[in-house]
Design a protein around this motif. Structure first.
Motif, short mmCIF file in Angstrom:
data_model
loop_
_atom_site.label_atom_id
_atom_site.label_comp_id
_atom_site.label_asym_id
_atom_site.label_seq_id
_atom_site.Cartn_x
_atom_site.Cartn_y
_atom_site.Cartn_z
N ARG B 186 54.76 40.92 46.37
CA ARG B 186 53.79 41.86 46.94
C ARG B 186 52.81 41.12 47.83
N ARG B 187 52.30 40.00 47.30
CA ARG B 187 51.39 39.19 48.10
C ARG B 187 52.04 37.83 48.30
N VAL B 188 51.95 37.34 49.50
CA VAL B 188 52.56 36.05 49.78
C VAL B 188 51.47 35.09 50.22
N PHE B 189 51.29 34.01 49.46
CA PHE B 189 50.26 33.06 49.87
C PHE B 189 50.83 32.08 50.87
N THR B 190 49.95 31.63 51.76
CA THR B 190 50.27 30.47 52.58
C THR B 190 49.16 29.46 52.29
N VAL B 191 49.33 28.23 52.70
CA VAL B 191 48.30 27.23 52.45
C VAL B 191 47.28 27.32 53.57
N ALA B 192 46.03 27.60 53.22
CA ALA B 192 44.98 27.77 54.23
C ALA B 192 44.89 26.52 55.09
N GLY B 193 44.88 26.72 56.41
CA GLY B 193 44.75 25.59 57.32
C GLY B 193 46.08 24.96 57.69
N PHE B 194 47.19 25.56 57.25
CA PHE B 194 48.51 25.04 57.60
C PHE B 194 49.41 26.19 58.06
N GLY B 226 69.69 29.20 63.79
CA GLY B 226 69.94 30.32 64.67
C GLY B 226 69.06 30.26 65.89
N HIS B 227 67.77 30.47 65.66
CA HIS B 227 66.85 30.68 66.78
C HIS B 227 65.85 29.54 66.84
N GLU B 228 65.05 29.55 67.90
CA GLU B 228 63.94 28.61 68.01
C GLU B 228 62.96 28.90 66.87
N PRO B 229 62.22 27.88 66.42
CA PRO B 229 61.34 28.11 65.27
C PRO B 229 60.12 28.97 65.61
N VAL B 230 59.56 29.57 64.57
CA VAL B 230 58.28 30.29 64.69
C VAL B 230 57.37 29.81 63.57
N PRO B 231 56.05 29.93 63.75
CA PRO B 231 55.15 29.52 62.66
C PRO B 231 55.35 30.38 61.41
N LEU B 232 55.06 29.77 60.26
CA LEU B 232 55.27 30.45 58.98
C LEU B 232 54.56 31.80 58.91
N HIS B 233 53.36 31.91 59.48
CA HIS B 233 52.65 33.19 59.34
C HIS B 233 53.42 34.33 60.00
N VAL B 234 54.17 34.01 61.05
CA VAL B 234 55.00 35.04 61.69
C VAL B 234 56.12 35.47 60.74
N VAL B 235 56.73 34.50 60.08
CA VAL B 235 57.82 34.82 59.14
C VAL B 235 57.30 35.73 58.03
N VAL B 236 56.15 35.38 57.47
CA VAL B 236 55.60 36.16 56.36
C VAL B 236 55.22 37.56 56.82
N GLU B 237 54.51 37.64 57.94
CA GLU B 237 54.05 38.95 58.39
C GLU B 237 55.21 39.84 58.81
N GLN B 238 56.22 39.28 59.46
CA GLN B 238 57.37 40.09 59.88
C GLN B 238 58.18 40.56 58.69
N ARG B 243 49.94 38.79 53.71
CA ARG B 243 49.75 37.34 53.69
C ARG B 243 48.34 36.99 53.24
N VAL B 244 48.24 36.08 52.28
CA VAL B 244 46.95 35.65 51.77
C VAL B 244 46.87 34.13 51.87
N PRO B 245 46.10 33.60 52.82
CA PRO B 245 45.97 32.13 52.86
C PRO B 245 45.09 31.66 51.69
#
Lengths: 280, 306
Positions: B186-194, B226-238, B243-245
């Protein structure tokens, strides 16, 4: 980014004017559908940062750029002296290439490995197209046709140098020359003047730096990370071409490296002679 | 005569997709799994454990042309001994039995995580980059060992073709890896500042890569992206998650609580530092290109299973 950053971003977006839009839109960046290029750089973030950096460039450091037209089109490796404790020299050289070069060029600086670790700093560096200085990264970049890469072959020896060593080149590493030879990339020497006075340091405080896990901990009268408003001159030299495979012995490479080092030292010597004062 | 292929771990999501794809391509398909499987009728399912004698028996009877070794224990809550037995010893056993049965082609999917996510490593690692994950992430030692074993077989088994694939993060409704489970919370954390760069591959594209690897003449160790990379926040939001840092120090406390995924300590590095690969060697060797767009791949993780 999370919510507090979003409002910041929107506020900064409103300060982006036509000059910045125009410069950044003409850069050779290939962002994907989500706005990032393959190295993580973001034109939108670059515009926001440029709002602040342009102010520093024009008003705070009052940068004067000499010979920027010497930077050739196509692949190029900019080789500069290093100073300023923090990466203000890299920032201002990159800004000069975006704001003053025709056409604007996106320069990727090879930065200290240390910058990959601190929170937020690493993201900022990545969005601005800066990569940690590992030969593999640099080689891959220089395989792209339009790449402009900035290196400081003195590394932290130069960045963290103390005031009595100002404008002395602390010895160039070899890596840049091997990469330039392997990728057949012309080298443009760059002399950066003003960096030694904006954050003068009187000691690297090596034991403290070791404790904090830093390459050096400058003892400086300025309130880090705020630099003094020293006037900055950036001198670009004539492109230099070298022939070789990049696998030669050190003895073969040394004269070539000394030639580049000499060119940078010459730009510094001339620039220092021409400069009328440290702050004006 | 049509070629027959044995898929180990055939009861999993990836096994089922691959079985269908190989049937469509005209292969005779056998699956092996210790679990019962929901598979197309034309597939022969053998309910045995790859580490046990029953597996030898299946290969002796079927005499397959190729083996695709998908069986893996992904759960990180299993003991490291259990994981080692399945992921490393299981792999060794599958290779030994396949060689004894005269199999012509062995495909072993490893994963890109074996390279490790370290702050001082370059972007776009090539296949020659040493797998350094064990330095900070001991839970994946078994996978590193299995990868190195399989890669060494490439040089030992000169009279048959061995393919080791190191795909980037596989996303899809039927995929049950740690990264998909992390994104499905339901909630996905990312590491704040990364916000490291991530490469993703749709499960259907991964199946295409496996099928391509079965083509005669393909051998080697290959990164698959497959594709060129994207930042993690894009992966989580898409993926549709909230997303909760979180500051790194709080991740150990909130992991597994309040709707956040539990992530092992070593895996947190993958949320801080990039682990990206250069996949041009596989493209050049096989002509592989992803069919599913980056945007569709990113949203696929939250979709219902097929």
């Amino acid at each position: 980014m999370s919510r507090p950053f979003r409002s910041w971003e929107t506020a900064l977006d409103q300060l982006v004017d036509d000059e910045i839009h125009d410069s950044v839109d003409r850069l050779d960046l290939k962002p994907n559908a989500f706005g990032y290029d393959r190295w993580g750089a973001s034109p939108a973030a670059a515009k926001r940062v440029l709002v602040l950096v342009r102010w520093m460039y024009e008003r705070y450091f009052r940068v004067e750029c000499h010979g920027i037209e010497r930077v050739p089109v196509g692949r190029v490796l900019l080789v500069s002296n290093h100073s300023a404790q923090l990466a203000y020299d890299g920032m201002l050289i990159c800004a000069a290439m975006v704001l003053r070069a025709h056409p604007p060029r996106f320069v990727r600086a090879m930065i200290e490995r240390f910058f990959a670790r601190p929170a937020y700093v690493n993201v900022l560096m990545s969005r601005m197209g800066q990569l940690i200085g590992i030969p593999e990264n640099c080689r891959r970049l220089l395989q792209e046709d339009q790449a402009a890469v900035l290196v400081f072959p003195e590394g932290e020896r130069g960045g963290g140098k103390v005031f009595r060593d100002r404008y002395k080149i602390m010895g160039f590493g070899q890596g840049f020359m091997r990469l330039a030879l392997q990728t057949k990339t012309p080298i443009v020497p760059v002399g950066f003047i003003g960096g030694e006075e904006m954050c003068p340091s009187f000691s690297r405080m090596t034991p403290l730096a070791k404790l904090m896990g830093l390459p050096y901990a400058p003892l400086t009268p300025t309130l880090l990370p705020l630099p003094l408003p020293a006037k900055v001159h950036i001198h670009f030299g004539e492109p230099m071409h070298f022939e070789g495979k990049g696998t030669e012995d050190d003895t073969v490479l040394s004269p070539m490296i000394e030639e580049v080092e000499g060119a940078v030292a010459e730009l510094l010597a001339q620039g220092l002679k021409q400069r009328s004062g440290v702050f004006f | 005569m049509e070629k027959s292929v044995v898929i180990t771990g055939g009861a999993g999501g990836g096994g089922r997709l691959l079985a269908q794809r190989l049937l469509d391509a005209g292969y005779r398909v056998h699956t092996v799994d210790k679990n019962p499987a929901r598979l197309p009728e034309a597939v022969t399912h053998h309910r045995v454990d790859v580490r046990k004698r029953g597996f030898d028996d299946v290969l002796r009877r079927v005499r397959p042309w190729g083996v695709v070794h998908l069986a893996r224990l992904h759960r990180l809550d299993a003991t490291s001994e259990e994981r080692h037995r399945v992921n490393f010893e299981g792999t060794v056993h599958v290779f030994e039995v396949a060689v004894a049965a005269g199999v012509r082609k062995i495909v072993f999917p490893s994963r890109h995580t074996i390279y490790g996510a370290l702050p001082d490593q370059p972007l776009f690692l090539s296949e020659d980059h040493p797998p350094a994950a064990g330095r900070t992430y001991p839970e994946v030692q078994d996978l590193v060992a299995a990868d190195l074993y399989a890669s060494a077989q490439l040089w030992k088994q000169l009279d048959r073709e061995v393919v080791v694939l190191r795909p980037v993060n596989i996303l899809g409704p039927n995929t049950e890896n740690l990264f998909c489970r992390y994104l499905r919370q339901r909630r996905v954390f990312t590491v704040a500042g990364f916000d490291p760069l991530y490469q993703v591959l749709h499960e259907e594209d991964f199946v295409t890569a496996l099928r391509t690897s079965l083509e005669p003449g393909v051998r080697g160790v290959f990164n698959v992206a497959g594709h060129e990379p994207v930042p993690l926040h894009v992966v989580v939001e898409q993926s549709g998650a909230l997303r909760v840092p979180l500051p790194e120090s709080l991740i150990g406390i909130f992991g597994g609580r309040l709707g956040f995924a539990r992530v092992p300590k070593g895996a947190v590095d993958y949320l801080k530092f990039a682990c990206t690969v250069d996949a041009t060697a596989f493209q050049q060797a096989t002509g592989f290109a992803p069919e599913i767009s980056l945007a569709d791949t990113l949203t696929s993780v939250g979709q219902p299973r097929t």
